[in-house]
Design a protein around this motif. Sequence first.
Motif, short mmCIF file in Angstrom:
data_model
loop_
_atom_site.label_atom_id
_atom_site.label_comp_id
_atom_site.label_asym_id
_atom_site.label_seq_id
_atom_site.Cartn_x
_atom_site.Cartn_y
_atom_site.Cartn_z
N THR A 152 23.11 -4.48 82.77
CA THR A 152 24.38 -4.59 83.49
C THR A 152 25.25 -3.38 83.24
OG1 THR A 152 24.26 -7.00 83.24
CG2 THR A 152 26.39 -6.07 83.87
N LYS A 153 25.34 -2.96 81.98
CA LYS A 153 26.12 -1.76 81.65
C LYS A 153 25.57 -0.54 82.38
CE LYS A 153 29.08 -0.90 79.05
NZ LYS A 153 30.53 -0.66 79.26
N ALA A 154 24.25 -0.40 82.41
CA ALA A 154 23.63 0.73 83.10
C ALA A 154 23.95 0.70 84.59
CB ALA A 154 22.12 0.72 82.88
N ALA A 155 23.87 -0.48 85.20
CA ALA A 155 24.17 -0.60 86.63
C ALA A 155 25.62 -0.22 86.92
CB ALA A 155 23.89 -2.02 87.11
N ARG A 156 26.53 -0.63 86.06
CA ARG A 156 27.94 -0.28 86.24
C ARG A 156 28.15 1.23 86.11
NH1 ARG A 156 31.92 -4.15 85.37
NH2 ARG A 156 33.14 -2.73 84.06
N MET A 157 27.50 1.83 85.13
CA MET A 157 27.65 3.27 84.94
C MET A 157 27.04 4.05 86.11
SD MET A 157 27.27 3.96 80.88
CE MET A 157 28.74 3.77 79.84
N CYS A 158 25.89 3.59 86.59
CA CYS A 158 25.25 4.27 87.71
C CYS A 158 26.09 4.15 88.98
CB CYS A 158 23.85 3.72 87.92
SG CYS A 158 22.69 4.19 86.62
N ARG A 159 26.72 3.01 89.18
CA ARG A 159 27.61 2.87 90.34
C ARG A 159 28.82 3.78 90.17
NH1 ARG A 159 27.13 -0.76 94.08
NH2 ARG A 159 29.38 -0.81 94.46
N ALA A 160 29.32 3.90 88.95
CA ALA A 160 30.46 4.79 88.72
C ALA A 160 30.08 6.24 88.96
CB ALA A 160 30.97 4.62 87.28
N ALA A 161 28.83 6.61 88.61
CA ALA A 161 28.37 7.99 88.76
C ALA A 161 27.95 8.32 90.19
CB ALA A 161 27.21 8.25 87.81
N LYS A 162 27.82 7.28 91.01
CA LYS A 162 27.41 7.44 92.41
C LYS A 162 26.06 8.15 92.49
CE LYS A 162 32.01 6.93 94.29
NZ LYS A 162 33.10 7.46 95.12
N ASP A 163 25.96 9.32 93.08
CA ASP A 163 24.66 9.93 93.33
C ASP A 163 24.14 10.78 92.18
OD1 ASP A 163 24.51 8.81 95.87
OD2 ASP A 163 25.56 10.49 96.79
N SER A 164 24.93 10.98 91.14
CA SER A 164 24.47 11.80 90.02
C SER A 164 23.71 10.94 89.02
CB SER A 164 25.66 12.49 89.35
OG SER A 164 26.70 11.58 89.08
N ILE A 219 35.46 6.52 82.32
CA ILE A 219 35.56 7.97 82.31
C ILE A 219 34.71 8.57 83.42
CG2 ILE A 219 35.01 10.06 80.98
CD1 ILE A 219 35.65 8.44 78.44
N VAL A 220 33.47 8.06 83.56
CA VAL A 220 32.58 8.56 84.61
C VAL A 220 33.22 8.38 85.98
CG1 VAL A 220 30.36 8.22 85.75
CG2 VAL A 220 30.49 8.20 83.25
N GLN A 221 33.75 7.18 86.23
CA GLN A 221 34.36 6.91 87.53
C GLN A 221 35.55 7.84 87.79
OE1 GLN A 221 36.50 3.10 88.16
NE2 GLN A 221 35.25 2.88 89.99
N GLN A 222 36.38 8.06 86.79
CA GLN A 222 37.54 8.95 86.95
C GLN A 222 37.10 10.38 87.27
OE1 GLN A 222 39.85 8.53 83.37
NE2 GLN A 222 40.29 6.37 83.75
N LEU A 223 36.08 10.86 86.57
CA LEU A 223 35.60 12.21 86.80
C LEU A 223 34.99 12.36 88.19
CD1 LEU A 223 34.04 13.01 83.31
CD2 LEU A 223 36.17 13.91 84.25
N VAL A 224 34.24 11.34 88.62
CA VAL A 224 33.63 11.39 89.95
C VAL A 224 34.72 11.38 91.02
CG1 VAL A 224 32.24 10.09 91.61
CG2 VAL A 224 31.42 10.41 89.27
#
Length: 482
Positions: free
Chosen positions: A136-148, A292-297
């Motif tokens: 679940t944490k990985a899925a959330r981070m990957c969604r936050a990172a979008k295509d990266s 943090i990932v979402q903010q940077l993206v």
Amino acid sequence: MHVSALYTDLYELTMMQGYLATNHNPQVVFDMFYRNNPFDGGYAVFAGVNDLIDKLEHFSFDKEDIDYLASLGTFKKPFLEYLATYRFHANVYAFREGSIVFPGEPLVRIHTDLVEAQLIEGIVLNTINFQTLIATKAARMCRAAKDSAIMEFGLRRAQGDGAMAASRAAYIGGCAITSNTLAGKVYGIPVGGTMAHSWVMSFSSELEAFRKFAELYPDNAVLLIDTYDVLRSGIENAITVGLEQKKKGKKIGVRIDSGDLSYLPKEVRKKLDAAGLADATITVSNDLTEDIVQQLVESGTPINSWGIGTHLVTGGFQSSLNGVYKLAAKAGEDGKMIPTMKISNTTAKTTNPGIKQVYRFSDADGQALADLVALQSEEIVAGQKYTFYHPFSEADFFQMKPGAYAKAEPMLVKQMEDGKRLLPEPKLKDLQQEVKENLKAFHPTYLRLINPHIYKVSLSQQLKNLKFGLIVQERERQFQEN
């Protein structure tokens, strides 16, 4: 392969001995479910069930296990002899791994005798809770990172079997690469990494360190540029090596592991592009969270990939999924199954009785609308009207009319019979893709990181009637006794 059945709590074994000594070992059904979504989110990614099946197929006590139990002085010879011949024999129903799941839904349903059901509680909860949390944490981070891409650097943060399980779950959740080479071997997960600051510091100069690394690994030269100073030396030396590699037809990447991750990548990108290294990639790390990932993206920071360790493989601020394992039905003297439930002063801890199935209602476009927890004996089919009741309120309900949905899919699938796997074990790459497709079936408002909409998980009318009927019966019994 041997998986020690000592992977359990001592009190489970003492209860087991008591059940057998008193000839009290009825057939039972246990449910594994969780009560609240992790990370204050709107969903969880179900993971670990195939790993659990592998473990259960080899779950037993060897001679050393029996000798250890005998040395405790708690267990008698007949019970130790029973354990010496024990092999897992239950029927197991579960959601398919990679499913999107929600609180209150029975994710795993175990049909067996009481003794065995007690023995496996620890391994069920530990395997499913941890891997579901990390996926679940990985899925959330990957969604936050979008295509990266997310690179999981988890080996140093999760130890032993935990590191392997974390790598497995993180990949299912969407991570592209693991740093754990054993996980790469066992699970076929792509492995990768860059370098540590010690590599740079061990040479006479940063430039020499970069050149040596690029010579050794020309196809994977990702240079760590923050050992001394990102903008004054790190990126300048990386550009020197990058231009040398470019003449050889090779590309480089750079990684930043400290400092202002909003400012530095932008400046680094400008310098790389100005030097003619537009194809050079930028990776960042340093205790990254999905926020943090979402903010940077969202701020347009030019980052190609993310190295994440601690906040991914340890669950960040949430150390565990609050999954539980509860008795839902037991056989009476006539062999018929009797619904059972825990009635608690804490409403959220009052369980749902009986042998249950979960149905996911979706529209013609495949978008999930709501889940219905019903009794296994009910026939739930598309084309009929159903009433959905809130788990803890008789007054809160809504109706799903035939025109509002196109499909009602049963989610619990029989995965083990008499202790043996029934379905082929899926490849992790397929599970990762399945998670991505499953997430698409839910409106983005259910998936957002902050204040997600609550996806409806309700009880059928029959299950609601059974639940509240048992509560009334118990209250009346207590009144008569007092």
